[in-house]
Design a protein around this motif. Structure first.
Motif, mmCIF file in Angstrom:
data_model
loop_
_atom_site.group_PDB
_atom_site.id
_atom_site.type_symbol
_atom_site.label_atom_id
_atom_site.label_comp_id
_atom_site.label_asym_id
_atom_site.label_seq_id
_atom_site.Cartn_x
_atom_site.Cartn_y
_atom_site.Cartn_z
ATOM 1 N N ASP A 26 75.735 0.620 27.908
ATOM 2 C CA ASP A 26 76.184 1.785 28.670
ATOM 3 C C ASP A 26 75.329 1.882 29.947
ATOM 4 O OD1 ASP A 26 76.921 3.533 25.780
ATOM 5 O OD2 ASP A 26 75.264 2.116 25.819
ATOM 6 N N HIS A 27 75.934 2.192 31.041
ATOM 7 C CA HIS A 27 75.308 2.296 32.373
ATOM 8 C C HIS A 27 74.801 0.954 32.908
ATOM 9 C CE1 HIS A 27 75.731 6.522 33.167
ATOM 10 N NE2 HIS A 27 75.436 6.752 31.893
ATOM 11 N N HIS A 36 87.043 8.246 37.781
ATOM 12 C CA HIS A 36 85.807 7.768 37.202
ATOM 13 C C HIS A 36 84.785 7.338 38.251
ATOM 14 C CE1 HIS A 36 83.388 5.187 34.653
ATOM 15 N NE2 HIS A 36 84.174 5.324 33.620
ATOM 16 N N LYS A 43 87.374 3.953 22.495
ATOM 17 C CA LYS A 43 86.375 2.887 22.401
ATOM 18 C C LYS A 43 84.975 3.503 22.264
ATOM 19 C CE LYS A 43 83.702 3.348 26.021
ATOM 20 N NZ LYS A 43 83.614 4.390 26.809
ATOM 21 N N ASP A 97 85.615 0.102 29.790
ATOM 22 C CA ASP A 97 86.502 1.029 29.067
ATOM 23 C C ASP A 97 87.912 0.449 29.027
ATOM 24 O OD1 ASP A 97 84.249 2.562 29.187
ATOM 25 O OD2 ASP A 97 85.259 4.409 29.753
ATOM 26 N N VAL A 127 77.299 -1.215 34.612
ATOM 27 C CA VAL A 127 77.683 -0.917 35.996
ATOM 28 C C VAL A 127 76.866 -1.808 36.948
ATOM 29 C CG1 VAL A 127 77.711 0.939 37.751
ATOM 30 C CG2 VAL A 127 78.320 1.460 35.372
ATOM 31 N N THR A 173 81.395 11.488 33.404
ATOM 32 C CA THR A 173 80.977 10.117 33.731
ATOM 33 C C THR A 173 80.506 9.975 35.182
ATOM 34 O OG1 THR A 173 82.573 9.342 32.132
ATOM 35 C CG2 THR A 173 81.725 7.705 33.662
HETATM 36 C C1 LIG Z 1 78.587 4.915 31.789
HETATM 37 C C2 LIG Z 1 79.540 3.746 31.700
HETATM 38 O O1 LIG Z 1 78.773 2.554 31.484
HETATM 39 C C3 LIG Z 1 80.449 3.852 30.486
HETATM 40 C C4 LIG Z 1 81.419 4.978 30.456
HETATM 41 O O2 LIG Z 1 82.204 4.915 29.274
HETATM 42 C C5 LIG Z 1 80.289 3.644 33.004
HETATM 43 C C6 LIG Z 1 81.094 2.352 33.119
HETATM 44 O O3 LIG Z 1 80.806 1.387 32.435
HETATM 45 O O4 LIG Z 1 82.004 2.348 33.956
#
Ligand SMILES: C[C@@](O)(CCO)CC(=O)[O-]
Length: 312
Positions: free
Chosen positions: A20-21, A142, A14, A149, A24, A188
């Protein structure tokens, strides 16, 4: 239920387009499946032993290394839930997904293995069960995964991911993505911890960047629906700056992003966890993508991939 002679499972890589980030921290994100980067798993009954063949190397289940602890725990859970823990088996895994490059290799491994176990034991696998087993492995390899993901490596369509929910959405984009590997491992867990640290040290600036990435995700979704590659490219480059603010870029990523922009890309950013790993550039069409890929190789990319983003 009777087991099959061989059970098969597959998954794919993917790429996160935006979020990204920030994902989270409950911000929305858009990710696409990379269907050309595949992983397959096959499993069959052995008379003795629990053997896993990974990248042509054979391991016993009990001596998979620390970096494969997520896989070991996943297999134990699948054996316990589906067959009884003492079952002997041969599990073969073949993958062309580069590891620790932000392409979701660990989630794809867990997805392919889970599918193979369910197929082998002749049991239906729901999306919830698949997410449960993939999360189990991802939590170990992770740290604190957002789940994006896992959602994207089991989808053949682009994914809009918000508050742990996956939604289908329309994309009418006519453009091409060029992905490039820096050759530096992404790590990661370390990258996610860097952002956590930044929140402690530089709260306002870090929150601002995370929130801005969330706002960009909504406009990226709009640009995908409206087939507006020019706007989309600019949004990607802005996101790269926000990710620099989060301290998850890397000099090699910045070099590749700049090389792509100098080569005429509509935009470029890192993808995945950063601090190494991969980036992508948005090109108008395939020809421009090929020219950008060449410049990225000259600028030090270890490998490049071209991914058309054309709507069906
Ligand atoms: C860095 C991040 O955003 C993507 C990792 O592919 C971490 C996550 O979403 O779990």
């Amino acid at each position: 239920m009777e087991k099959k002679t061989v059970g098969y499972g597959h998954s794919h890589a993917k790429a996160i387009l935006i979020g990204d980030h920030a994902v989270v921290y409950q911000q929305p994100a858009v990710a696409i499946p990379l269907l050309n980067l595949q992983i397959t798993a096959s499993i069959q009954t052995l008379t003795t032993g629990q053997t896993i063949i990974l990248a042509e190397q054979a391991y016993d289940l009990s001596d998979l290394g620390a970096d494969l602890e997520g896989l070991r725990q996943l297999i134990i859970a699948l054996l316990t839930d589906l067959t009884g823990a003492k079952q002997s088996f041969l599990l073969e895994i073949n993958s062309v997904i580069p590891q620790e490059r932000g392409f979701g290799a660990s989630a794809a491994l867990a997805t392919a293995v889970t599918r193979a176990f369910f197929d082998w034991t002749n049991q239906d696998l729901s999306q919830e069960q698949l997410a449960h087993y993939t999360d189990l492995a991802e939590d170990i390899s992770h740290g604190s995964p957002s789940g994006i993901d896992a959602a994207t490596v089991s989808s053949t369509e682009p994914v809009w991911f918000h508050h742990h929910q996956t939604e289908p959405f329309a994309t009418n984009l006519e453009a091409t993505l060029v992905l490039a590997d820096t050759g530096v491992r992404g790590q990661t867990v370390r990258a996610v911890n860097i952002v956590k640290d930044q929140l402690k040290k530089n709260y306002d600036v870090t929150w601002q960047a995370i929130n801005h990435l969330g706002e960009l995700a909504f406009t990226v979704k709009e640009s995908l629906a409206n087939n507006d590659p020019d706007t989309l490219g600019k949004l990607f480059t802005q996101a790269h700056h926000d990710l620099q603010t989060l301290q998850v870029s890397h000099p090699k990523l910045d070099t590749l992003v700049n090389a792509a922009l100098e080569a005429g890309a509509l935009g470029a950013k890192l993808t995945g966890s950063g601090i190494g790993g991969a980036m992508f550039a948005l090109a108008k069409n395939n020809d421009q993508a090929l020219a950008i890929a060449e410049k990225l190789q000259e600028a030090g990319a270890r490998e490049t991939w071209i991914e058309p983003l054309t709507a069906d």
